[in-house]
Design an enzyme around this catalytic site. Structure first.
Site, PDB file in Angstrom:
ATOM      1  N   PRO A   1       0.758  -1.181   0.045  1.00 18.59           N
ATOM      2  CA  PRO A   1      -0.165   0.005  -0.069  1.00 18.59           C
ATOM      3  C   PRO A   1       0.863   1.259  -0.157  1.00 18.59           C
ATOM      4  CG  PRO A   1      -0.206  -1.304   2.004  1.00 18.59           C
ATOM      5  CD  PRO A   1       0.669  -2.099   1.379  1.00 18.59           C
ATOM      6  N   CYS A   2       0.652   2.345  -1.033  1.00 18.81           N
ATOM      7  CA  CYS A   2       1.499   3.374  -0.839  1.00 18.81           C
ATOM      8  C   CYS A   2       1.662   4.041   0.326  1.00 18.81           C
ATOM      9  CB  CYS A   2       0.964   4.405  -1.918  1.00 18.81           C
ATOM     10  SG  CYS A   2      -0.753   5.137  -1.423  1.00 18.81           S
ATOM     11  N   GLN A   3       0.639   4.003   1.244  1.00 17.29           N
ATOM     12  CA  GLN A   3       0.974   4.893   2.692  1.00 17.29           C
ATOM     13  C   GLN A   3       1.986   4.003   3.326  1.00 17.29           C
ATOM     14  OE1 GLN A   3      -1.813   3.022   1.695  1.00 17.29           O
ATOM     15  NE2 GLN A   3      -3.632   3.755   2.626  1.00 17.29           N
ATOM     16  N   GLY A   4       2.321   2.784   2.746  1.00 11.84           N
ATOM     17  CA  GLY A   4       3.802   2.237   3.288  1.00 11.84           C
ATOM     18  C   GLY A   4       5.098   2.906   3.183  1.00 11.84           C
ATOM     19  N   PHE A   5       4.914   4.157   2.537  1.00 12.11           N
ATOM     20  CA  PHE A   5       5.933   4.856   2.202  1.00 12.11           C
ATOM     21  C   PHE A   5       5.812   6.257   2.920  1.00 12.11           C
ATOM     22  CE2 PHE A   5      10.328   5.534   1.083  1.00 12.11           C
ATOM     23  CZ  PHE A   5      10.547   4.442   0.381  1.00 12.11           C
TER      24      PHE A   5
END
Ligand SMILES: C[S@@+](CC[C@H](N)C(=O)[O-])C[C@H]1O[C@@H](n2cnc3c(N)ncnc32)[C@H](O)[C@@H]1O
Length: 353
Positions: free
Chosen positions: A82-86
């Site tokens: 998931p892009c929130q993972g960055f």
């Protein structure tokens, strides 16, 4: 018997990306996700793989994957976190569990040293935090001695009937000369919604059932390709909307949205994608995780899970498990298998050279 080239799918979801790589000739040995229903679907459609329910923000999860592999040599790791993972806000903090999601891919790569690493994400990842997220990905690749290749792939260019864009970072060990797959289609030959789903039953008087029958023959190459190996129709269940919703959507022309409604109609939803009706002669909008803003080009209802799956290039023999809400989420979260197939093919060719 195992095939020659083995891969692992991290953040596998239902396994759209790895299904495409398997169609290209890879053998996916492990899929990892923390979502039970998505993993069930993954296991059902990747019968040779081990589905592992793990939280990839935990370092112990990496150890468990390495342990499950034993001496098996892995050629490729793919991952669509998931892009929130960055999260790079403030100083990079190893204790921020969302940071760890992305880094889990590199941690596993460090242990297994595969020839190829593929990271997939939303287009916005390239500009996230003023480009710092992208730079950090490339930095991690370099630390592990991979050459990075980066490209935004547009799904219709590869015969997928949906305007989906996805960013790909491919890390390649120095001895291979990689380039992204060439498009197979152009704007004149894009596969349209009607060409993709026009053969699926409409349900005039009921909502269909979890297992249904085909009522017509396939009429396009895409329909034939999707129906290959399938005698029954799964996950093709309609949605009963209120009379109000039906009356609003009846007033939206093909390819239109809330902006095409008369004043005073459909006022409850006015955001960008609200009341969108697909156009029969064009690819669909990006399939979402079940927001109920997109409607069939011809019928006054949202597309079924199977129709969305077709627009994502999942063949009909790929079955989705879990509740209908979970099925929509799995389909919408996935990378179109056909995109995985084309990318997988160029990587497999390099491994076989
Ligand atoms: C964008 S989806 C991946 C879709 C997949 N690549 C496909 O093609 O079907 C991201 C996945 O990451 C999973 N995920 C999110 N946080 C996780 C975590 N901490 N540990 C394991 N999986 C996680 C979600 O459950 C979701 O299935």
């Amino acid at each position: 018997m195992r095939k020659k080239h083995l891969m692992i799918d991290l953040f596998s979801g239902c396994g759209g990306l790895s299904y495409g790589f398997e169609q290209a000739g890879f053998d996916c040995v492990i899929g990892v996700d923390h979502d039970e229903a998505a993993l069930e679907t993954f296991g059902h459609n990747h019968p040779h793989a081990i589905p592992m329910k793990l939280d990839l923000s935990e370092d112990d999860s990496i150890k468990e994957i390495v342990k499950a592999l034993g001496n098996t040599k892995i050629n490729l790791i793919v991952g669509g976190p998931p892009c929130q993972g960055f999260s790079l806000t403030g100083p990079r903090n190893e204790d921020d569990s969302r940071n760890k999601l992305f880094y889990s891919i590199f941690k596993l790569a460090k242990r297994l040293s595969p020839e190829f690493l593929v990271i997939e994400n939303v287009p916005g990842i390239a500009n996230l935090y003023g480009g710092r997220a992208r730079n950090a990905i490339i930095e991690e690749f370099e630390k592990l001695n991979y050459v990075t290749h980066e490209k935004l792939l547009y799904a219709p260019d590869y015969g997928i009937p949906q305007i989906r864009k996805r960013m790909f970072y491919v890390g390649v060990k120095r001895s291979y000369s990689f380039s992204f797959p060439e498009p197979t289609h152009d704007s004149k030959s894009y596969v349209s919604c009607e060409q993709a789903i026009g053969d699926l039953p409409c349900f005039k008087s009921d909502l269909g059932s979890e297992i249904a029958e085909y009522t017509t023959k396939p009429t396009t190459d895409y329909q034939k390709q999707m129906r290959d190996g399938s005698n029954e129709l799964f996950n093709h269940v309609g949605t009963k909307h209120t009379d109000h919703v039906v009356s609003v959507i009846q007033q939206v022309p093909e390819g239109g949205n809330h902006k095409d409604l008369p004043p005073g109609v459909g006022e409850s939803r006015k955001f960008n994608e609200a009341w969108t009706r697909y156009h029969s002669k064009k690819p669909s909008r990006t399939i979402d995780t079940g927001h109920r803003n997109h409607f069939h080009y011809k019928y006054d209802r949202v597309p079924t899970v199977r129709e969305n799956a077709r627009l994502q290039s999942f063949p009909d023999k790929f079955q989705f498990l879990g509740s209908k809400t979970q099925q929509y989420k799995q389909v919408g979260n996935a990378v179109p298998p056909l995109l995985g197939f084309h990318l997988g093919k160029v990587i497999l060719d390099l491994l076989e050279e």
